[in-house]
Write an enzyme that holds these catalytic residues in place. Structure first.
Site, PDB file in Angstrom:
ATOM      1  N   LYS A 171       0.867  -1.197   0.000  1.00  0.00           N
ATOM      2  CA  LYS A 171       0.000   0.000   0.000  1.00  0.00           C
ATOM      3  C   LYS A 171       0.895   1.236   0.000  1.00  0.00           C
ATOM      4  O   LYS A 171       1.516   1.578   1.005  1.00  0.00           O
ATOM      5  CB  LYS A 171      -0.932   0.038   1.214  1.00  0.00           C
ATOM      6  N   GLY A 222       7.132   5.023   8.164  1.00  0.00           N
ATOM      7  CA  GLY A 222       6.310   6.232   8.199  1.00  0.00           C
ATOM      8  C   GLY A 222       6.502   6.971   9.509  1.00  0.00           C
ATOM      9  O   GLY A 222       7.530   6.838  10.173  1.00  0.00           O
ATOM     10  N   SER A 223       5.477   7.732   9.882  1.00  0.00           N
ATOM     11  CA  SER A 223       5.583   8.591  11.066  1.00  0.00           C
ATOM     12  C   SER A 223       5.437   7.794  12.364  1.00  0.00           C
ATOM     13  O   SER A 223       4.855   6.708  12.379  1.00  0.00           O
ATOM     14  CB  SER A 223       4.495   9.658  11.005  1.00  0.00           C
ATOM     15  N   GLY A 227       2.887   4.789  13.271  1.00  0.00           N
ATOM     16  CA  GLY A 227       3.567   3.586  13.764  1.00  0.00           C
ATOM     17  C   GLY A 227       2.985   3.106  15.086  1.00  0.00           C
ATOM     18  O   GLY A 227       2.833   1.899  15.316  1.00  0.00           O
ATOM     19  N   LYS A 229      -0.110   3.552  16.212  1.00  0.00           N
ATOM     20  CA  LYS A 229      -1.432   2.930  15.978  1.00  0.00           C
ATOM     21  C   LYS A 229      -1.255   1.526  15.390  1.00  0.00           C
ATOM     22  O   LYS A 229      -1.948   0.584  15.763  1.00  0.00           O
ATOM     23  CB  LYS A 229      -2.238   3.779  14.983  1.00  0.00           C
ATOM     24  N   GLU A 244       9.779   1.282  10.896  1.00  0.00           N
ATOM     25  CA  GLU A 244      10.858   2.244  10.641  1.00  0.00           C
ATOM     26  C   GLU A 244      10.205   3.619  10.715  1.00  0.00           C
ATOM     27  O   GLU A 244       9.492   4.005   9.784  1.00  0.00           O
ATOM     28  CB  GLU A 244      11.448   2.033   9.242  1.00  0.00           C
ATOM     29  N   CYS A 278      14.333  10.658   6.115  1.00  0.00           N
ATOM     30  CA  CYS A 278      14.173  10.254   7.524  1.00  0.00           C
ATOM     31  C   CYS A 278      15.466  10.499   8.294  1.00  0.00           C
ATOM     32  O   CYS A 278      15.438  10.821   9.477  1.00  0.00           O
ATOM     33  CB  CYS A 278      13.746   8.800   7.610  1.00  0.00           C
ATOM     34  N   GLU A 377      10.413  16.092  15.186  1.00  0.00           N
ATOM     35  CA  GLU A 377      10.907  15.912  13.821  1.00  0.00           C
ATOM     36  C   GLU A 377      10.504  17.128  12.977  1.00  0.00           C
ATOM     37  O   GLU A 377       9.381  17.609  13.052  1.00  0.00           O
ATOM     38  CB  GLU A 377      10.292  14.642  13.212  1.00  0.00           C
TER      39      GLU A 377
HETATM   40  P1  NAD Z   1       2.726   8.550   7.387  1.00  0.00           P
HETATM   41  O1  NAD Z   1       2.928   7.818   8.651  1.00  0.00           O
HETATM   42  O2  NAD Z   1       1.686   9.594   7.344  1.00  0.00           O
HETATM   43  O3  NAD Z   1       2.371   7.522   6.215  1.00  0.00           O
HETATM   44  C1  NAD Z   1       3.215   6.456   5.839  1.00  0.00           C
HETATM   45  C2  NAD Z   1       2.390   5.384   5.150  1.00  0.00           C
HETATM   46  O4  NAD Z   1       1.517   4.808   6.099  1.00  0.00           O
HETATM   47  C3  NAD Z   1       1.486   5.884   4.019  1.00  0.00           C
HETATM   48  O5  NAD Z   1       1.397   4.897   3.027  1.00  0.00           O
HETATM   49  C4  NAD Z   1       0.169   6.068   4.707  1.00  0.00           C
HETATM   50  O6  NAD Z   1      -0.917   5.999   3.819  1.00  0.00           O
HETATM   51  C5  NAD Z   1       0.163   4.917   5.695  1.00  0.00           C
HETATM   52  N1  NAD Z   1      -0.590   5.135   6.927  1.00  0.00           N
HETATM   53  C6  NAD Z   1      -0.783   6.286   7.604  1.00  0.00           C
HETATM   54  N2  NAD Z   1      -1.513   6.059   8.706  1.00  0.00           N
HETATM   55  C7  NAD Z   1      -1.769   4.733   8.738  1.00  0.00           C
HETATM   56  C8  NAD Z   1      -2.483   3.884   9.633  1.00  0.00           C
HETATM   57  N3  NAD Z   1      -3.074   4.350  10.734  1.00  0.00           N
HETATM   58  N4  NAD Z   1      -2.534   2.568   9.357  1.00  0.00           N
HETATM   59  C9  NAD Z   1      -1.919   2.068   8.262  1.00  0.00           C
HETATM   60  N5  NAD Z   1      -1.246   2.817   7.379  1.00  0.00           N
HETATM   61  C10 NAD Z   1      -1.168   4.135   7.611  1.00  0.00           C
HETATM   62  O7  NAD Z   1       4.154   9.132   6.961  1.00  0.00           O
HETATM   63  P2  NAD Z   1       4.515  10.024   5.693  1.00  0.00           P
HETATM   64  O8  NAD Z   1       4.076  11.421   5.937  1.00  0.00           O
HETATM   65  O9  NAD Z   1       4.089   9.336   4.457  1.00  0.00           O
HETATM   66  O10 NAD Z   1       6.119   9.933   5.720  1.00  0.00           O
HETATM   67  C11 NAD Z   1       6.921  10.739   6.497  1.00  0.00           C
HETATM   68  C12 NAD Z   1       7.354  10.020   7.765  1.00  0.00           C
HETATM   69  O11 NAD Z   1       8.032   8.814   7.432  1.00  0.00           O
HETATM   70  C13 NAD Z   1       8.361  10.826   8.562  1.00  0.00           C
HETATM   71  O12 NAD Z   1       8.043  10.756   9.925  1.00  0.00           O
HETATM   72  C14 NAD Z   1       9.687  10.124   8.284  1.00  0.00           C
HETATM   73  O13 NAD Z   1      10.659  10.294   9.274  1.00  0.00           O
HETATM   74  C15 NAD Z   1       9.247   8.707   8.182  1.00  0.00           C
HETATM   75  N6  NAD Z   1      10.244   7.930   7.453  1.00  0.00           N
HETATM   76  C16 NAD Z   1      11.004   7.024   8.169  1.00  0.00           C
HETATM   77  C17 NAD Z   1      11.991   6.279   7.515  1.00  0.00           C
HETATM   78  C18 NAD Z   1      12.833   5.267   8.242  1.00  0.00           C
HETATM   79  O14 NAD Z   1      13.460   4.430   7.593  1.00  0.00           O
HETATM   80  N7  NAD Z   1      12.883   5.281   9.564  1.00  0.00           N
HETATM   81  C19 NAD Z   1      12.195   6.464   6.138  1.00  0.00           C
HETATM   82  C20 NAD Z   1      11.416   7.408   5.469  1.00  0.00           C
HETATM   83  C21 NAD Z   1      10.429   8.126   6.131  1.00  0.00           C
END
Ligand code: NAD
Length: 484
Positions: A171, A222-223, A227, A229, A244, A278, A377
């Site tokens: 996804k 992601g965030s 993460g 939730k 991650e 990130c 962040e």
């Molecule tokens: P986000 O958490 O909003 O979304 C990431 C993904 O998760 C998207 O595909 C989104 O649709 C999905 N998502 C969001 N909420 C969800 C939920 N409740 N259940 C299931 N899926 C869900 O993050 P973003 O704005 O897309 O990306 C930026 C974030 O990602 C920043 O915090 C960044 O630091 C982090 N990031 C971390 C790494 C790492 O390797 N640690 C790498 C890149 C980005």
């Protein structure tokens, strides 16, 4: 028209219920993708479930050939994929060409690693026995990636998951789904259903994917907010989850650093991809004795960086990925300034562009650890510079964060290097070479950044379960009350 990719076919989804994908450099809608329904989600998971029993049995050599074929197709499509990545994500085209190159390299790496480690033989309890520790795939894995490196972060999950024998449902982020859907051309050689792609919102479809009873493992980048939730939801059903999450990486510049090198290196680490990495440098600590000269040079260098649309070959920094992301960073900058921070450069929307989510690279001093700009962040082009007097203090400041993704250091003092990598709590430590990549080395975080590791041998182990087999060549009946 872009759709889901299920069982080797494009599924258009509803014509009404669609998500618009915008070019962040122009704010124009470039295309739409379906906002997936629960029924479509179930089809994608069932497709992966159906493909699993056969895929796990495909011999290692054959799996490796298929993964190498994906890598070769990605190289053929490199420019097309990079163009889509630039149009939907904003990152400069040449950085996206690099991203696709790394994605291909990741498939090649796991093609070979998948053939290597299948378990071990341990000492049995009886001479007539063999005791085997074997590794197995989980089954259907949900792979959820963010928008900042959509293809790279997808490949870090999908390549090891497939090499370990799992099938997947991907996804992508709704901000950048087009490039991930375009990957289906590279996945065409795989048996139908081994890889499936479904688009929709994170909160609704992403959560439903994690809850789906046939999903056995979740690999998420992601965030921290999402993460948390996901970890709670996965825990309720004891699903394996790999997280991650965000970072707040420190960069320590010692008094022996070559200032010409350090200025460029820190600026690159802070402003690459408009600071939306990130592992972006988000806290800069410079030894007091060189802080003034470093800061002057840093500002001068920052002024030379060229903002522009990612497709322009002269662009160093593209737009941010969306208005809400830019607004969040602007709020953090304004709040810091209102609390006494000195804005030495940037912090504004450039007048040159009437459209697009551009934000000038921003340099701040007189900031401290009570401010949000240093604590939370900042997913944007912001470089807050602070100073330290002793190396003890530098380490203490570097560790004073809820996050633990990466940390950078410039010094040739071996004692400081050793202390830094031993004492700083972060998953990756870069000494004199900020943010370099190596597929063979594990990548991931500590503290609120999450726990698992992608890449390297650790990266494939995440996608394997362990089983212990006791095998006796003599059939034995057990005695009741067997004296151990
Ligand atoms: P986000 O958490 O909003 O979304 C990431 C993904 O998760 C998207 O595909 C989104 O649709 C999905 N998502 C969001 N909420 C969800 C939920 N409740 N259940 C299931 N899926 C869900 O993050 P973003 O704005 O897309 O990306 C930026 C974030 O990602 C920043 O915090 C960044 O630091 C982090 N990031 C971390 C790494 C790492 O390797 N640690 C790498 C890149 C980005």
């Amino acid at each position: 028209m872009y759709g889901h990719w299920i069982e080797g076919k494009m599924v258009k989804g509803s014509a009404q219920n669609r998500i618009e994908v915008k070019n962040p450099a122009t704010e124009e809608v470039i295309d739409t993708v379906p906002s997936g329904t629960l029924e479509e989600l179930d089809r994608a998971v069932q497709s992966a479930k159906k493909a699993f029993p056969q895929w796990r049995k495909v011999p290692g050599v054959q799996k490796a050939e298929l993964l190498h074929e994906i890598a070769a197709k990605l190289r053929e499509q490199k420019e097309d994929l990079a163009r889509i990545l630039t149009l939907e994500g904003g990152k400069p085209f040449r950085e996206n060409v690099d991203e696709v190159t790394w994605v291909a390299a990741c498939f090649d790496y796991y093609a070979e690693l998948g053939r290597n480690y299948m378990g071990r033989v341990i000492a049995p309890v009886e001479p007539s026995q063999l005791s085997l520790v074997i590794k197995e795939p989980y089954g259907v894995v949900a792979c959820i990636a963010p928008w900042n490196y959509p293809l790279l972060l997808t490949s870090w999950k999908v390549a090891p998951a497939l090499a370990a024998g799992n099938t997947v449902v991907i996804k992508p982020s709704s901000v950048t789904p087009l490039s991930t859907i375009a990957l289906h051309k590279a996945f065409g050689a795989l048996p139908p259903g081994v890889v499936n792609i479904i688009t929709g919102s994170g909160e609704k479809l992403g959560m439903a994917l994690i809850r789906h009873r046939d999903i056995r493992m979740v690999a998420f980048t992601g965030s921290v907010e999402a993460g948390r939730k996901i970890a709670r939801t996965a825990a309720e059903e004891f699903k394996k989850v790999h997280l991650e999450l965000g970072g707040k990486d420190p960069f320590v510049v010692c008094e022996d650093a070559d200032l010409a090198v350090a200025t460029k290196g820190v600026a690159w680490a802070a402003f690459l991809n408009a600071g939306q990495v990130c592992t972006s440098t988000e806290r800069i600590y410079v030894h007091k004795s060189i802080a003034r000269e470093f800061t002057e040079r840093f500002v001068e260098f920052t002024k030379t960086l060229r903002l522009g649309p990612g497709m322009e070959p002269t662009t160093d920094i593209g737009p941010m990925a969306g208005e809400s992301y830019r607004k969040k960073v602007e709020d953090q900058i304004q709040e810091a300034v209102s609390q006494g921070a000195a804005l030495l450069h940037g912090g504004k929307r450039p007048k040159k562009f009437r459209k697009g989510y551009f934000l000038e690279p921003t340099v701040l001093t007189r900031v401290d650890h009570t401010m949000r700009i240093v604590k939370e962040e900042t997913f944007g082009p912001v470089a807050p510079i602070m100073t330290f007097k002793t190396f003890d203090e530098a380490i203490e400041l570097a560790n004073d964060s809820d996050y633990g993704l990466g940390a950078c250091l410039y010094t040739n003092d071996a004692r400081k290097v050793k202390r830094f990598f031993e004492e700083v709590k972060a998953g990756t430590i870069w000494i004199n070479d900020p943010l370099s990549d190596n597929d063979a080395g594990p990548f991931g975080g500590m503290k609120s950044t999450g726990g698992g590791r992608e890449l390297g041998e650790e990266g494939i182990e995440e996608f394997r379960e362990t089983k212990h087999v006791h095998w006796d060549f003599e059939m034995r009946a057990k005695e009741w009350w067997y004296p151990y």
